[in-house]
Structures are given as C-alpha cells and as structure tokens.
Design a protein around this motif. Structure first.
Motif, mmCIF file in Angstrom:
data_model
loop_
_atom_site.group_PDB
_atom_site.id
_atom_site.type_symbol
_atom_site.label_atom_id
_atom_site.label_comp_id
_atom_site.label_asym_id
_atom_site.label_seq_id
_atom_site.Cartn_x
_atom_site.Cartn_y
_atom_site.Cartn_z
ATOM 1 N N ARG A 1 30.459 -143.281 36.450
ATOM 2 C CA ARG A 1 29.851 -144.468 35.803
ATOM 3 C C ARG A 1 28.592 -144.810 36.814
ATOM 4 O O ARG A 1 28.108 -146.346 36.831
ATOM 5 C CB ARG A 1 30.806 -145.860 36.096
ATOM 6 N N GLY A 2 27.996 -143.886 37.430
ATOM 7 C CA GLY A 2 26.915 -144.112 38.374
ATOM 8 C C GLY A 2 25.570 -144.048 37.997
ATOM 9 O O GLY A 2 24.665 -143.989 38.744
ATOM 10 N N HIS A 3 25.303 -143.840 36.753
ATOM 11 C CA HIS A 3 23.954 -143.359 36.360
ATOM 12 C C HIS A 3 23.262 -144.601 35.786
ATOM 13 O O HIS A 3 23.902 -145.321 34.932
ATOM 14 C CB HIS A 3 23.956 -142.067 35.247
ATOM 15 N N PRO A 4 21.887 -144.959 36.276
ATOM 16 C CA PRO A 4 21.110 -146.028 35.651
ATOM 17 C C PRO A 4 21.142 -145.916 34.065
ATOM 18 O O PRO A 4 20.697 -146.726 33.609
ATOM 19 C CB PRO A 4 20.103 -146.199 36.528
ATOM 20 N N ARG A 5 20.997 -144.640 33.617
ATOM 21 C CA ARG A 5 20.113 -144.564 31.962
ATOM 22 C C ARG A 5 21.562 -143.966 31.237
ATOM 23 O O ARG A 5 21.425 -144.429 30.051
ATOM 24 C CB ARG A 5 19.110 -143.829 32.150
ATOM 25 N N TYR B 1 27.204 -138.969 31.188
ATOM 26 C CA TYR B 1 26.976 -138.574 32.865
ATOM 27 C C TYR B 1 28.334 -137.852 32.980
ATOM 28 O O TYR B 1 28.257 -136.962 34.180
ATOM 29 C CB TYR B 1 27.068 -139.712 33.477
ATOM 30 N N ARG B 2 29.363 -138.037 32.466
ATOM 31 C CA ARG B 2 30.485 -137.256 32.726
ATOM 32 C C ARG B 2 30.447 -135.991 32.582
ATOM 33 O O ARG B 2 30.599 -134.933 33.377
ATOM 34 C CB ARG B 2 31.854 -137.843 31.887
ATOM 35 N N ARG B 3 29.843 -135.509 31.334
ATOM 36 C CA ARG B 3 29.537 -134.029 31.260
ATOM 37 C C ARG B 3 28.452 -133.643 31.865
ATOM 38 O O ARG B 3 28.626 -132.137 32.409
ATOM 39 C CB ARG B 3 28.836 -134.088 29.977
ATOM 40 N N GLN B 4 27.620 -134.386 32.478
ATOM 41 C CA GLN B 4 26.536 -133.879 33.545
ATOM 42 C C GLN B 4 27.261 -133.597 34.717
ATOM 43 O O GLN B 4 27.171 -132.574 35.386
ATOM 44 C CB GLN B 4 25.524 -134.762 33.589
ATOM 45 N N LYS B 5 28.065 -134.543 35.312
ATOM 46 C CA LYS B 5 28.852 -134.438 36.544
ATOM 47 C C LYS B 5 29.847 -133.098 36.526
ATOM 48 O O LYS B 5 29.864 -132.762 37.728
ATOM 49 C CB LYS B 5 29.486 -135.572 36.788
ATOM 50 N N VAL B 6 30.580 -132.877 35.420
ATOM 51 C CA VAL B 6 31.574 -131.786 35.509
ATOM 52 C C VAL B 6 30.769 -130.480 35.520
ATOM 53 O O VAL B 6 31.070 -129.618 36.362
ATOM 54 C CB VAL B 6 32.355 -131.971 34.230
ATOM 55 N N ALA B 7 29.512 -130.501 34.767
ATOM 56 C CA ALA B 7 28.667 -129.222 34.992
ATOM 57 C C ALA B 7 28.359 -128.870 36.426
ATOM 58 O O ALA B 7 28.106 -127.956 36.772
ATOM 59 C CB ALA B 7 27.605 -129.476 33.883
ATOM 60 N N ALA C 1 22.266 -134.379 40.768
ATOM 61 C CA ALA C 1 21.076 -135.565 40.423
ATOM 62 C C ALA C 1 21.652 -136.418 41.502
ATOM 63 O O ALA C 1 20.575 -136.843 42.246
ATOM 64 C CB ALA C 1 21.220 -135.992 39.303
ATOM 65 N N PHE C 2 22.569 -137.092 41.727
ATOM 66 C CA PHE C 2 23.003 -137.956 42.623
ATOM 67 C C PHE C 2 22.758 -137.726 44.016
ATOM 68 O O PHE C 2 22.260 -138.450 44.801
ATOM 69 C CB PHE C 2 24.132 -138.606 42.379
ATOM 70 N N ALA C 3 22.972 -136.482 44.489
ATOM 71 C CA ALA C 3 22.621 -136.131 45.647
ATOM 72 C C ALA C 3 21.585 -135.924 46.195
ATOM 73 O O ALA C 3 20.855 -136.316 47.343
ATOM 74 C CB ALA C 3 23.372 -134.562 45.913
ATOM 75 N N THR D 1 20.137 -141.308 41.250
ATOM 76 C CA THR D 1 20.844 -142.343 40.430
ATOM 77 C C THR D 1 20.734 -143.647 41.348
ATOM 78 O O THR D 1 20.716 -144.677 40.662
ATOM 79 C CB THR D 1 22.406 -141.972 40.165
ATOM 80 N N ASP D 2 21.200 -143.706 42.687
ATOM 81 C CA ASP D 2 21.102 -144.667 43.503
ATOM 82 C C ASP D 2 19.999 -144.996 44.427
ATOM 83 O O ASP D 2 20.087 -145.978 45.142
ATOM 84 C CB ASP D 2 22.541 -145.098 44.294
ATOM 85 N N GLY D 3 19.136 -144.059 44.718
ATOM 86 C CA GLY D 3 18.009 -143.937 45.571
ATOM 87 C C GLY D 3 18.325 -143.756 46.855
ATOM 88 O O GLY D 3 17.539 -143.360 47.779
ATOM 89 N N PHE D 4 19.482 -143.489 47.195
ATOM 90 C CA PHE D 4 19.909 -142.784 48.672
ATOM 91 C C PHE D 4 19.854 -141.536 48.649
ATOM 92 O O PHE D 4 20.158 -140.533 47.893
ATOM 93 C CB PHE D 4 21.418 -143.480 48.878
ATOM 94 N N ARG D 5 18.998 -140.941 49.724
ATOM 95 C CA ARG D 5 18.696 -139.621 50.057
ATOM 96 C C ARG D 5 19.957 -139.120 50.941
ATOM 97 O O ARG D 5 20.187 -138.868 51.750
ATOM 98 C CB ARG D 5 17.503 -139.498 50.937
ATOM 99 N N HIS D 6 20.983 -138.643 49.817
ATOM 100 C CA HIS D 6 22.323 -138.195 50.372
ATOM 101 C C HIS D 6 21.928 -136.740 50.922
ATOM 102 O O HIS D 6 22.680 -136.405 52.038
ATOM 103 C CB HIS D 6 23.203 -137.851 49.304
ATOM 104 N N ILE D 7 21.357 -135.802 50.359
ATOM 105 C CA ILE D 7 21.142 -134.714 51.249
ATOM 106 C C ILE D 7 20.285 -134.491 52.578
ATOM 107 O O ILE D 7 20.977 -133.922 53.470
ATOM 108 C CB ILE D 7 20.179 -133.699 50.165
#
Length: 229
Positions: free
Chosen positions: A43-47, A53-59, A182-184, A188-194
């Motif tokens: 549920r964390g993707h803005p678009r 997004y579930r399919r993308q996250k699992v992949a 993508a989120f890393a 998705t949230d603009g936070f630079r996780h890496i």
C-alpha cells in the motif's frame, strides 16, 4: 550464528534493508538464510494500486533474496492489517519448524509502524510455539538466538547489545541487490533508504572498530559485543 538464519519482516524490504548486510555476510560464510515477509507492503506506492504494487514488491523481494543467496517467502496478510494473533504465529512457527534456524532476526518491539510491532510480537510467540510440544506434522525446534535489527522506524528504546562487522564483499553484494527495489531508492516516499542504511553501517562501524557494522539487540544479552559467524 553460522548455520541457518531466518529474518522476519512486516513488509517486503524491511529485512532487506536492515538485516540484508548481515544476511549477505552470513551467506558468504556458508550459512543458509531465509527472508520471510508477513505482508507484501503493497500500500506504499503513490501511483500503483495495491494489487499492482504487490506484484512488483514480490518480484523485488524474490530478486533481492536470490542476489544475496537467500530464500524468500511472503505470507498472505495485508499491509496495515497484520493481525497479532496465534493463527499468524502458528503459521510462522511452522516455517521455523521446517527451516530450523539457529538464529531469528526481526523488528525491534517499539516502532512507529504497527505492522512492525506486531511482527516482533508474532515472531517471539512463533519461536515459543515452534518449541512447544503439540500435535504437529513437523518436529519441535528450539531457536538459539533472537536478534532485533536496527530499522529506521523502530528506534524507540533501541540500544544495541552487539555489532555485526560487515566486510566489503557482503556490503557490495547488499548494495547491488537493494538498489533494484523502488522504495529503497526513495521512489515511493522520498526517503533515501540506501543512503541512510549505508551511513548507519559506517557510524556503527566507528563504534565497533570496523569499517562497517550492523547493530543488533539481543534481549537476553545486555553486554555489547562483536558478532561473527
């Protein structure tokens, strides 16, 4: 901590970021590693819709695990609605009985994310249930060590009890794998996780006397130490 390790996250990517460098190190040292996400974190993707997004996250989760040499599982619960129940704990306990990990890594108990707090409690309960005599098709299994990893959203009262030195080969294997999420990358949230976790490893390395390290909290071990497989 040198034979088998299971990392349990609330969402796909949680353990990839916080425990991923440690898992990469242990795999390189010959350990078996499995990443379990209790929800996809869909549920964390803005678009994208949650289903897309579930399919993308699992992949992405599968690709990350493959890249560091780990196995990957995602359970069928939904982000934001992870129940803190014995049913979930029993499902995870069955995985523990099957995988027989020496070490389990999960979120710290206090978090700004309810799914993370539920995951910590579910994991502790599952460890207990995995070693409880009951009518089960798999034999009991006692986990030797439970570790809580350092996550950006789980920092309240997190005080490290040990540091895991992260050598260059493990670090670069982790970086190469995590940058494909993508989120890393902050998309998705603009936070630079890496960047955050890379800087965190450098800071913890300064404290531990290594170029890089990951901090962990062992609730049964109050003394700060340095862990290696």
């Amino acid at each position: 901590m040198n034979r088998s390790v299971l990392a349990v996250g609330g969402h796909i990517g949680d353990m990839d970021l916080s425990a991923g460098p440690t898992l990469a190190k242990l795999v390189l040292e010959g350990a078996n590693a499995t990443i379990v996400a209790l929800t996809p974190g869909e549920r964390g993707h803005p678009r994208l819709s949650p289903a897309e997004y579930r399919r993308q996250k699992v992949a992405e989760g599968e690709a990350f695990a493959t890249a560091i040499g780990a196995d990957f599982m995602v359970l069928g619960y939904s982000e934001g609605f992870l129940p803190d129940t014995d049913d979930v704990a029993l499902e995870l306990a069955t995985i523990i009985r099957d995988q027989q990990p020496d070490t389990v890594i999960t979120h710290w108990r206090h978090s700004s994310q309810r799914d993370h707090e539920h995951t910590a409690r579910i994991t502790e309960r599952a460890i207990y249930l995995a070693d409880l005599p009951m009518d089960h098709e798999l034999p009991r299994h006692a986990v030797r060590t439970l570790l809580h990893t350092e996550h950006a959203e789980d920092l309240r009262d997190f005080t490290p009890t040990a540091y895991v030195p992260i050598p260059d080969d493990a670090f670069y294997r982790w970086v190469s794998a995590i940058r494909h999420q993508a989120f890393a990358r902050g998309e998705t949230d603009g936070f630079r996780h890496i960047d955050y976790y890379t800087a965190l490893m450098t800071m913890r390395g300064c404290q531990a006397g290594y170029p890089r390290a990951c901090a962990v909290l062992d609730p049964s071990g109050p003394e700060v130490s340095k862990l290696s497989a």
